[in-house]
Design an enzyme around this catalytic site. Sequence first.
Site, PDB file in Angstrom:
ATOM      1  CB  ALA A   1      23.214 -27.191 -21.806  1.00 55.35           C
TER       2      ALA A   1
ATOM      3  CB  VAL B   1      27.217 -28.086 -19.797  1.00 52.52           C
ATOM      4  CG1 VAL B   1      28.470 -28.665 -20.444  1.00 52.52           C
ATOM      5  CG2 VAL B   1      26.447 -29.192 -19.066  1.00 52.52           C
TER       6      VAL B   1
ATOM      7  CG  ASP C   1      16.825 -37.684 -19.759  1.00 52.22           C
ATOM      8  OD1 ASP C   1      15.744 -37.633 -20.379  1.00 52.22           O
ATOM      9  OD2 ASP C   1      17.412 -36.678 -19.340  1.00 52.22           O
TER      10      ASP C   1
END
Length: 522
Positions: free
Chosen positions: A138, A145, A294
């Site tokens: 990601a 990541v 989130d």
Amino acid sequence: MIRAGRNLHRLVSIARVLARHDALFLIEEAFPLARLLSWPLKVRLIPRSRRRRKAEAGLRPGQRLTAALTELGPSFIKLGQALSTRADLLGEQMAADLSGLQDQLPPFPAAEARRIIEEELGAPISSLYSSFDDVPVAAASIAQVHFAVTLDGREVAVKVLRPGVDAKFRRDIELLTWLAEGAERTVPRLRRLKPLETVKTFEDSIALEMDLRFEAAAAAELAENFQDDDSFRVPQVDWLRTARRVMTLERVHGIPVDERDLLLRAGHDPIEILGKAARAFFHQVFRDGFFHADMHPGNLFVDADGNLVAVDFGIMGRVDKPTRRFLGEMLLGFLSGDYRKVAEVHFAAGYVPADQSIDAFTQACRSIAEPILGRPMQEISIARLLGQLFQITETFEMETQPQLLLLQKSMLVAEGVGRNLDSNVNMWLLAQPLIEDWMRAHLGPEARVREAVGTVLTSIERLPRLLQEAERTQAMMSGQGLRLHPDTVRAIFGDQRRRRPLVSLLPWAIAAALAVALVMKP
């Protein structure tokens, strides 16, 4: 003057991008003077490509703004995501369009990620991980990541901050602060929306995201809150491999919560998963006052045992006890149809000025709730109810409550996850027993007595210190009275007097920026 010049230069480039996407409406609405130059600027800078004009012709304003913010980069992607909570400011449709902003950017080189890890942890990669995947899984605006394996064989996810991203954010935050200061001074109708406080809240959240140790601490706190609850889990933090620009967490294996078909094939019950999600959200908000803000489907997985696992703890919300009590009483009033109670709670909390009509506000609450609560039970949206409530703020001069806006946005995302799992079930009904128990425990007569006793005890504990401070004040005021050093007076008043003339010119400064953007070649 240096600050103003630097910000005007940055404003010129932003105006050009907004104009290319026909998204100057926010500046035009906040600063009417800017409208004088916005039309020729849009005519000059809107793309001349027939294909692009045709593609953007049918877009809503929020969709055009989303495209412009994406082009402006990381700071403005984050700003757009923050603005998506402000349905009271932008309207429900535009806020919904902004909520679709994708925080995805091309990855930075793996060699750079390795360098940052070695700098932060003070050791070569080979002494930290037995394997490190150079292809990131990601890549977002702040970090990316990589999967890795530690020397003792544990699978982990390594989050690495983008190089130079903190300096870029500081530059853009300075501009937003300058604009907010000017807006509060020159556009009185915007003051109730607290633009400066909103930017400060945004700055604080970004500052936390810029130090991955804070995110690791948030993950650890959330894990501690659920340590006795296997239905909701948080990956374990590897503190030995975590620093300001690097965070190492236990790798998560599971199915994204929005992949309903995969969940069914794996033998999981969507309604059971939905019940766990509802209980976890309720516990975070009401029991702990600390919630994952989130929790979109990409940040929530279902493990092999059917339990939920959350990731990405960069954006967290807090709700203090008085606000939780307000929320409980408000929801109880709405669900029972006692709109007078809802109005009284708002006035008691100070969210609505005392000079407003409680009868008119009661009527407004009814007009909002009846169309929503009158729908079939599975279609009732508490998040939509709160969003509609926030939209009447201007009518009743209500001040913005940033913590409630973030919570409303989180509830909206949670409801979306719930409907994807099973559109025939309302997730709030699954948590209803918890809600009722919490209300009895915290809103009943016994709870009020406990609260009153606690307040008295706290006051008694503070009494000696208050008496001591009173004696000091009396000593200072005796004789010739309280005197301030001239330097102190200048520090308190001098800066504001110097700043005010410059800030008062903000609308003209924005108009000048638009003019410069107009004459510059695209």
